[in-house]
Scaffold this motif. Structure first.
Motif, PDB file in Angstrom:
ATOM      1  N   LEU A  65      12.730   8.981  -4.273  1.00  0.00           N
ATOM      2  CA  LEU A  65      13.675   8.141  -3.508  1.00  0.00           C
ATOM      3  C   LEU A  65      12.776   7.345  -2.645  1.00  0.00           C
ATOM      4  O   LEU A  65      13.417   6.264  -1.990  1.00  0.00           O
ATOM      5  N   ARG A  66      11.706   7.829  -2.087  1.00  0.00           N
ATOM      6  CA  ARG A  66      10.867   7.035  -1.413  1.00  0.00           C
ATOM      7  C   ARG A  66      10.427   5.675  -2.066  1.00  0.00           C
ATOM      8  O   ARG A  66      10.155   4.554  -1.566  1.00  0.00           O
ATOM      9  N   LYS A  67      10.102   5.821  -3.489  1.00  0.00           N
ATOM     10  CA  LYS A  67       9.709   4.659  -4.205  1.00  0.00           C
ATOM     11  C   LYS A  67      10.771   3.652  -4.376  1.00  0.00           C
ATOM     12  O   LYS A  67      10.783   2.282  -4.123  1.00  0.00           O
ATOM     13  N   LYS A  68      12.081   3.952  -4.454  1.00  0.00           N
ATOM     14  CA  LYS A  68      13.253   3.234  -4.138  1.00  0.00           C
ATOM     15  C   LYS A  68      13.304   2.480  -2.892  1.00  0.00           C
ATOM     16  O   LYS A  68      13.437   1.277  -2.735  1.00  0.00           O
ATOM     17  N   LYS A  70       1.222  11.243 -10.908  1.00  0.00           N
ATOM     18  CA  LYS A  70       0.386  12.532 -11.061  1.00  0.00           C
ATOM     19  C   LYS A  70       1.434  13.759 -11.130  1.00  0.00           C
ATOM     20  O   LYS A  70       1.103  14.616 -12.015  1.00  0.00           O
ATOM     21  N   LEU A  71       2.563  13.775 -10.292  1.00  0.00           N
ATOM     22  CA  LEU A  71       3.351  14.768 -10.398  1.00  0.00           C
ATOM     23  C   LEU A  71       4.034  14.793 -11.748  1.00  0.00           C
ATOM     24  O   LEU A  71       4.272  15.783 -12.533  1.00  0.00           O
ATOM     25  N   GLU A  72       4.417  13.681 -12.363  1.00  0.00           N
ATOM     26  CA  GLU A  72       5.140  13.701 -13.601  1.00  0.00           C
ATOM     27  C   GLU A  72       4.298  14.025 -14.593  1.00  0.00           C
ATOM     28  O   GLU A  72       4.457  14.723 -15.632  1.00  0.00           O
ATOM     29  N   GLU A  73       2.770  13.587 -14.454  1.00  0.00           N
ATOM     30  CA  GLU A  73       2.013  13.793 -15.613  1.00  0.00           C
ATOM     31  C   GLU A  73       1.474  15.477 -15.554  1.00  0.00           C
ATOM     32  O   GLU A  73       1.549  16.127 -16.480  1.00  0.00           O
ATOM     33  N   ALA A  74       1.631  16.249 -14.250  1.00  0.00           N
ATOM     34  CA  ALA A  74       1.385  17.633 -14.127  1.00  0.00           C
ATOM     35  C   ALA A  74       2.554  18.368 -14.801  1.00  0.00           C
ATOM     36  O   ALA A  74       2.272  19.274 -15.549  1.00  0.00           O
ATOM     37  N   GLY A 131       0.809  -1.304  -0.081  1.00  0.00           N
ATOM     38  CA  GLY A 131      -0.043   0.121   0.021  1.00  0.00           C
ATOM     39  C   GLY A 131       0.748   1.203  -0.016  1.00  0.00           C
ATOM     40  O   GLY A 131       0.605   2.034  -0.704  1.00  0.00           O
ATOM     41  N   TYR A 132       1.953   1.242   0.769  1.00  0.00           N
ATOM     42  CA  TYR A 132       2.810   2.325   0.836  1.00  0.00           C
ATOM     43  C   TYR A 132       3.299   2.624  -0.694  1.00  0.00           C
ATOM     44  O   TYR A 132       3.586   3.685  -1.149  1.00  0.00           O
ATOM     45  N   TYR A 133       3.847   1.336  -1.101  1.00  0.00           N
ATOM     46  CA  TYR A 133       4.486   1.624  -2.612  1.00  0.00           C
ATOM     47  C   TYR A 133       3.477   2.192  -3.639  1.00  0.00           C
ATOM     48  O   TYR A 133       3.788   2.940  -4.572  1.00  0.00           O
ATOM     49  N   LYS A 134       2.303   1.556  -3.471  1.00  0.00           N
ATOM     50  CA  LYS A 134       1.435   2.108  -4.477  1.00  0.00           C
ATOM     51  C   LYS A 134       0.867   3.556  -4.349  1.00  0.00           C
ATOM     52  O   LYS A 134       0.600   4.113  -5.324  1.00  0.00           O
ATOM     53  N   GLU A 135       0.769   3.927  -3.052  1.00  0.00           N
ATOM     54  CA  GLU A 135       0.844   5.464  -2.926  1.00  0.00           C
ATOM     55  C   GLU A 135       1.716   6.337  -3.389  1.00  0.00           C
ATOM     56  O   GLU A 135       1.335   7.540  -4.043  1.00  0.00           O
ATOM     57  N   VAL A 136       2.888   6.172  -3.162  1.00  0.00           N
ATOM     58  CA  VAL A 136       3.963   6.840  -3.789  1.00  0.00           C
ATOM     59  C   VAL A 136       3.881   6.696  -5.079  1.00  0.00           C
ATOM     60  O   VAL A 136       3.996   7.776  -5.816  1.00  0.00           O
ATOM     61  N   LYS A 137       3.652   5.461  -5.852  1.00  0.00           N
ATOM     62  CA  LYS A 137       3.620   5.482  -7.074  1.00  0.00           C
ATOM     63  C   LYS A 137       2.499   6.472  -7.918  1.00  0.00           C
ATOM     64  O   LYS A 137       2.768   7.108  -8.874  1.00  0.00           O
ATOM     65  N   ASN A 165       7.760   0.934 -16.332  1.00  0.00           N
ATOM     66  CA  ASN A 165       8.324  -0.252 -16.574  1.00  0.00           C
ATOM     67  C   ASN A 165       8.885  -0.870 -15.300  1.00  0.00           C
ATOM     68  O   ASN A 165       8.412  -2.322 -14.745  1.00  0.00           O
ATOM     69  N   ALA A 166       9.442  -0.141 -14.451  1.00  0.00           N
ATOM     70  CA  ALA A 166      10.318  -0.764 -13.375  1.00  0.00           C
ATOM     71  C   ALA A 166       9.154  -0.829 -12.128  1.00  0.00           C
ATOM     72  O   ALA A 166       9.225  -1.727 -11.312  1.00  0.00           O
ATOM     73  N   ILE A 167       8.029  -0.082 -12.225  1.00  0.00           N
ATOM     74  CA  ILE A 167       6.954  -0.218 -11.362  1.00  0.00           C
ATOM     75  C   ILE A 167       6.196  -1.454 -11.535  1.00  0.00           C
ATOM     76  O   ILE A 167       5.978  -2.165 -10.844  1.00  0.00           O
ATOM     77  N   ASN A 168       6.057  -1.643 -12.691  1.00  0.00           N
ATOM     78  CA  ASN A 168       5.130  -2.902 -13.227  1.00  0.00           C
ATOM     79  C   ASN A 168       5.924  -4.120 -12.989  1.00  0.00           C
ATOM     80  O   ASN A 168       5.405  -5.312 -13.220  1.00  0.00           O
TER      81      ASN A 168
END
Length: 1316
Positions: free
Chosen positions: A550-553, A430-434, A419-425, A479-482
């Motif tokens: 960094l949080r995602k890593k 969203k940030l990259e899309e914005a 859940g933490y990972y999904k939230e950060v992802k 791709n890394a996330i999936n």
């Protein structure tokens, strides 16, 4: 003497003590050693300078030269005198530094040196086994004190090391000779392992060596002595490492340790030896790290202790230079992980222990930590138990020192971290899309700005390139996330690239000024405002994006670690069943830690640990450790919590242990709770809380109330008063309104009520009923308990849980009642009346549709044993739809109610047998008490007469006991099922009819209840069993319901216990269950057969092959049970050996044969139990004779394979193999058969090579001859086939020729007829 004594010359001459010349030598055979010693000692005591007297000096030398003839006490006195004089001379020489003391000091040093060499001669054979401070011996037995006395004196001559030797001895050789004389005793003491365990002796030895090295130029000699000592004395590795560390720390002389390390690095250790200096890395890590580059070459040494030492050296840590040390350790990780594949299990264990120690370092090593975890998980399946233990310990350490607790604490729950990972992802996306939209919008606005310069165009092109790179990086990130494996390295690169991309974004607004200006005259102002806004926004977004990446890593690495740990738990769960105590304890500790850190799979291991409560005898210490783990997890109070909350928490944990627990888990939990209660580890407040939960009037979940009563029943096993005080609550709740609505609650309540009468237990093979034989503990039948029990079992119900409740109700009646048969008779009559009563139409309609979702299936055809009236039988002519709708009208009784009746009847029958056994035991006990009282009374009156009457009474008593047993057996045999007044006799024919008419009684529940009761009836009477046991085997063969087949198999085991001869005659039918398609049936059959065979209740008549098939079953539970069976069977006298030929024949060919691979795997396991050489010899002879009667090549290969499994250690085995050549010589043309005999030849090393070579040549000759015969036979068959084919053609041609004239004649006739 003083002018003629030269220490160097004396030492040179002393190299061979036997040829050492003494001017005034005393022959100890002619002189008394004690008198000579007394004279010398007196002179030295008068003045230490008396050593210069040649006669005194020669007395000491004579005694030392012939030390083997000197008594032990004299040698101790000799040493005391030398040490005393040397100490006196040393103290006189230290302040004066005079050359006058040179010669006496040298003479004393020479004598000490000689005594050290002679100490071995006065050592008894058991000296090496003595303790560091052994008791003094008497007489000549005290001569073992030579080395011991020397060890005690080492502290006294440490004063000599304070001499300014350069002032007294001018030349270096002279000084070295004196120092050598002082250090040699120290080295000699160090060679004794027991003395080095005494701290005082060890410290003084270190002090002598260190002072000699630091102040007296002893470094080179010390290096030589230490290297020699390390090579010849295995225990000196740690003491010498400690000595060198002592030298470096307290004397500031680290050069000697470094020189020794360099010398070790240059040596080659080709054979297994002992560790040379691995402990030095712990004592002086800085010195080790300096020489690590030259030492690492020994990682490939053939000596596994050297490889272990190098593995330990690679973990050295220098606290003074943390940064450099950590960089160096990072470089060692690859070397350490490569050593996990070492051939030696000791090295692999050392690698894991070293990695575990590295986990305690302050730097987390996140990347290497994942690699360590991967290798540790892989090594859980290592063949060495020590390696598996170390792997589990390493995983435990990795969990406890994990670096992912900074943001969310220590727990590592997979679901939460996902859940933490999904939230950060999502936030990062969203940030990259914005950011991407903002850049696109900026590009569109930039096209409308006029007056742009060429350099602005260049910058815009650079921005477009940057946007493209950013999109590519964004794709890589997605791709890394999936990716399921979540590669950490790729995430690291993505984070770095994204950071660079963000820095590029922060520069774009400065270069893209004026993009939103629509009018040229406002463009300057708008460009400045927009630029400042975009610059601030980009800087903010850049920092946030970097933080999210960094949080995602961070989460990615944690998830990889969690998934690897979760994946390892299945293997670690299997290690809980290991026979190695250390391995089991480490697995228990792992699951305890994993449970604390909230791993999902830890619960399975915690439950599996419960079964270790039975391992008290096999693995001592495991049971206590299990109780400690459970107390730590569930029952110990937590800090900072109020007492009431503590009680609530512990009670809640106890109740939750019963949730979703299997019967085996509940049994183990019961034993654990009983043990804890016996040890007074359960507080009375917790018991009161459990009663409060059970009797609560609030609407509680059903499983919570059940859990409370289950735990109370477990605790009552150890303390019966828990239940005695709360019987009214049990009747009100469990057998009241709540119990009627929740039948499982009523069932467990009955179990608790049974605790009022103690517990049944088996001790040393004798069945003892605790306190149950005492009539005072039996209750009258008018007690309220029995009334409630009767109401509970007669209460109308259509749930499946009723059968379990009814079973426990009957158990409780027979456990507590004085006359349980009376109450059970009334219950049976009431149930029978209800089952066979005519039902009203409304009730039929209401009961035709079950209201309970767990209700039983109803009959589809007639479900009663009675005949229907004619008016009802006429309805059979109606249509199928009308018949199914009016099915209830044709039944005189309900199928479910009939099932209830038959179930109760069967269980009452089996419990009544147990009750009769208790009655028999009670009668015998009363008789024994009466006889004992009579014997005591007779013994008071006349002892002589009493002794004679005692023998007569014993004979009479035996007859009376036999009469009691015969009477009870007669009741069981003739009255229960065949007596005119017996209620059970009515239901025997009914059960036979119901079970024998499956076409009439198709209801599944009815058939299951009837079959189970019928099997119980078979256990009552041998007459009934002999008449009807074939019906039970028929049902086992034809029934399609796996539950019925499984119950029958278990019931047959009970029948075999009662009447073994009947089942033994039909055991073939029982073995058919091993080939059943249902796993439960197969498992039950295997367990029952294991019990019957191992306890001698049935004989093995060649069906052992069916048991052997289970060794290669697909299900691991079946194969494990089969292996356990053969392991236990091997402990019987020649059981496997006697049945081995039948097993081979059964599995090789025929309808029971198996594939060749399965046959080989099975026989490979079974032959491991053939250990006696005599058995192997007989098997060789029998197998060779089997070749004579076999014509199938498959049988040849199987027999040859079995022969190759034998060890052929004795000469007789090979001889019998050679003698049987005539039986298999014509089978050697089969290549696999010949290969098996070739394997046998490689094993047979006890025969001379000439005989083996001759036998091999004979085998080759017969193989060649067989191949030629086979080829010749093929040619003959080919020629026969060709000749036959040729003859067939010839006959066909002849028939054709004979038929041609007739054909022509017929054609001519046809032509004539045509013309006519």
């Amino acid at each position: 003497m003083g002018s003629t004594f030269e220490l160097q010359d004396e030492l040179q001459a002393f190299q061979d003590p036997s040829s050492y010349e003494i001017p005034n030598e005393h022959d100890l055979h002619d002189n008394d050693a004690a008198e000579l010693l007394q004279r010398a000692v007196g002179s030295i005591a008068h003045s230490s300078d008396e050593i210069n007297d040649p006669e005194i000096f020669d007395i000491f030398r004579s005694l030392l030269k012939h030390a083997d003839a000197v008594p032990g006490p004299c040698m101790s006195k000799l040493l005391d005198s030398i040490a005393s004089g040397f100490s006196t001379e040393t103290r006189r020489g230290i302040p004066k530094r005079s050359l006058a003391h040179k010669t006496p000091l040298e003479m004393y040093a020479f004598l000490l040196n000689w005594f050290a060499a002679a100490a071995d001669k006065v050592k008894s054979p058991g000296e090496g086994e003595l303790t560091p401070q052994p008791k003094a011996r008497r007489g000549r037995g005290g001569r073992a004190g030579g080395s011991r006395a020397l060890a005690k004196k080492v502290e006294e001559w440490t004063w000599a090391m304070k001499l300014k030797t350069h002032r007294i001895w001018v030349t270096t050789p002279e000084r070295d000779a004196f120092i050598t004389c002082l250090t040699r005793p120290a080295y000699h003491i160090a060679e004794n392992e027991q003395y080095m365990k005494v701290n005082n002796v060890k410290v003084n030895v270190y002090k002598v060596i260190c002072v000699a090295v630091k102040h007296h130029g002893h470094a080179l000699a010390a290096q030589i002595n230490i290297m020699q000592a390390l090579q010849y004395h295995e225990h000196l590795s740690e003491p010498m490492a400690e000595c060198l560390s002592h030298l470096a720390k307290h004397f500031d002389h680290a050069q000697l340790g470094e020189e020794i390390l360099r010398e070790i690095a240059g040596k080659t250790f080709n054979c297994p030896g002992h560790e040379r200096s691995p402990s030095f890395c712990e004592e002086s890590p800085r010195s080790v790290l300096k020489q690590i580059s030259v030492l690492l070459g020994h990682l490939d040494s053939e000596s596994y202790p050297m490889r272990m030492a190098m593995v330990e050296l690679s973990s050295a840590e220098d606290n003074n230079d943390t940064t450099q040390t950590h960089k160096q350790i990072v470089g060692f990780f690859e070397l350490l992980l490569s050593r996990t594949l070492d051939l030696s299990s000791y090295v692999r264990s050392k690698v894991l222990a070293t990695l575990s120690r590295l986990c305690d370092l302050r730097v987390p090593f996140p990347k290497q930590r994942l690699e360590i975890t991967k290798h540790a998980v892989a090594m859980l399946e290592d063949k060495a138990s020590t390696v598996r233990k170390a792997a589990v310990a390493l995983l435990t350490k990795l969990i406890m020192t994990h670096p992912w607790g900074l943001m969310h604490g220590g727990p590592l729950n997979l679901e939460k971290w996902e859940g933490y990972y999904k939230e950060v992802k999502e936030k990062l996306d969203k940030l990259e899309e914005a950011v991407g939209k903002a850049v696109e919008r900026g590009d569109e606005d930039g096209d409308d700005i006029k007056g742009g310069k060429e350099d602005d165009d260049d910058e815009e092109s650079e921005e477009e390139t940057g946007d493209g790179d950013e999109e590519a990086e964004r794709g890589k990130s997605r791709n890394a996330i999936n990716d399921d494996e979540m590669d950490v390295d790729s995430e690291l690169h993505n984070a770095e690239d994204a950071n660079m991309g963000d820095e590029g974004d922060s520069k774009r607004p400065k270069k893209g000024k004026g993009k939103k200006a629509k009018k040229s005259r406002k463009s300057v102002v708008d460009e400045v405002v927009i630029a400042s806004e975009q610059e601030a926004l980009a800087a903010l977004e850049s920092n946030e994006a970097l933080y999210l990446r960094l949080r995602k890593k961070y989460y990615t690495e944690a998830l990889v670690f969690i998934r690897m740990i979760e994946g390892s738990m299945e293997v670690i769960t299997q290690l809980l069943a290991s026979t190695n105590k250390a391995e089991v304890l480490e697995a228990m500790e792992f699951f305890r830690v994993a449970h604390v850190y909230e791993f999902d799979g830890a619960g399975v291991g915690i439950k599996r640990m419960l079964h270790l409560i039975w391992m008290a005898k096999k693995l001592k210490g495991v049971r206590s450790r299990l109780l400690e783990c459970y107390r730590n997890l569930y029952f110990d109070p937590l800090p900072d919590m109020e007492p009431k909350q503590q009680v609530n928490r512990i009670a809640k944990n106890m109740i939750e242990l019963t949730y979703d627990a299997s019967l085996a888990e509940l049994t183990s939990l019961e034993e654990m709770m009983k043990t804890m209660m016996e040890e007074d580890q359960v507080h009375h407040d917790i018991i009161n809380k459990l009663w409060q939960v059970y009797s609560s009037t609030k609407s509680l979940p059903a499983y919570q109330r059940r859990g409370a009563v289950i735990i109370l029943g477990m605790l009552a096993l150890a303390k019966r008063s828990i239940v005695e005080e709360k019987v009214d609550i049990l009747l009100k709740i469990g057998l009241g309104k709540l119990g009627k609505s929740d039948l499982m609650l009523a069932r467990y309540t009955c179990v608790v009520l049974q605790r009022l009468n103690g517990s049944a237990k088996k001790v040393k093979g004798v069945f003892e009923w605790d306190l149950s034989c005492n009539k005072t503990l039996r209750l009258e039948m008018n007690n309220a308990i029995f009334r409630k029990l009767q109401e509970a079992i007669e209460h109308p119900c259509r749930s499946k849980d009723w059968f379990g409740m009814a079973e426990q109700v009957i158990n409780t009646i027979y456990a507590l009642g004085e006359q349980p048969g009376e109450l059970c008779g009334r219950i049976i009559k009431n149930l029978a009346q209800r089952a066979f009563a005519r039902r009203p139409q409304a009730q039929e309609e209401s009961t035709s549709v079950p209201a309970d979702p767990d209700a039983m299936d109803q009959d589809t055809e007639t479900g009663s044993v009675s005949y229907a009236p004619a008016s009802q039988s006429s309805s059979a002519t109606q249509s199928a739809r009308q018949r199914s709708g009016d099915q209830a009208e044709k039944d005189l009784g309900d199928a479910f109610q009939l099932s209830q009746l038959l179930f109760v009847v069967g269980h009452v029958a089996i419990k009544h047998i147990v009750f009769l056994e208790l009655v028999e035991r009670e009668w015998k006990r009363q008789k024994d008490e009466k006889d004992l009282a009579e014997k005591l009374a007779a013994g008071v009156n006349s002892p002589n007469k009493a002794s004679k009457e005692t023998e007569e009474l014993d004979q009479v008593a035996g007859n009376v006991e036999d009469e009691i047993g015969d009477r009870i057996a007669a009741v069981r045999e003739t009255e229960l099922l065949y007596g005119p007044q017996s209620l059970l006799a009515v239901f025997g024919p009914m059960l036979v009819h119901v079970c024998g008419s499956p076409h009439k009684f198709k209801n599944r529940t009815l058939r299951a209840a009837a079959t189970l009761s019928f099997a119980k009836f078979l256990c009552v009477s041998s007459q009934f069993c002999d008449r009807h046991h074939h019906l039970l085997f028929k049902i086992l063969e034809t029934s399609k319901d796996p539950d019925i087949r499984g119950n029958i198999v278990i019931a047959l085991g009970d029948v075999a216990v009662s009447f073994s001869n009947i089942i033994d005659e039909n055991s073939n039918e029982l073995y058919k269950g091993l080939s059943d398609d249902d796993l439960v049936v197969k498992k039950n059959t295997l367990m029952v057969l294991t019990h019957l065979i191992l306890n001698g209740m049935i004989k093995v008549k060649g069906q052992l092959g069916e048991m052997a098939k289970c060794l290669e079953d697909e299900d691991p539970r079946i194969s494990d049970l089969a292996k356990l069976f053969f392991t236990e069977l091997s402990t019987k006298d020649n059981a496997i050996y006697n049945n081995l030929p039948d097993v081979i024949s059964h599995l090789s060919t025929g309808e029971h044969g198996v594939s060749e691979d399965i046959f080989q795997n099975t026989m490979r396991y079974i032959f491991t139990f053939v250990e006696k050489e005599k058995q192997a010899e007989n098997i060789v002879e029998k197998l060779c004779q089997r070749f004579r009667f076999s014509e199938d090549p498959r049988q040849w290969r199987d027999i040859a394979f079995c022969l190759s499994l034998l060890p052929f250690k004795s000469e007789k085995s090979v001889k019998k193999l050679i003698e049987g050549l005539q039986f298999y010589q014509d089978k050697l043309h089969e290549q696999k058969v010949y290969d098996r005999f070739a394997e046998i030849l490689t094993k047979a090393t006890n025969k001379p090579d000439t005989e083996l070579d001759e036998f091999e040549s004979i085998l080759n000759e017969h193989k060649r001859q067989g191949e030629e015969d086979l080829a010749f036979e093929k040619r003959v068959q080919g020629k026969k086939a060709a000749a036959k084919k040729k003859a067939t053609r010839r006959s066909t041609r002849k028939k054709t020729q004979e038929a041609e004239p007739e054909t022509r004649r017929a054609q001519a006739d046809d032509n004539d007829n045509m013309y006519v």
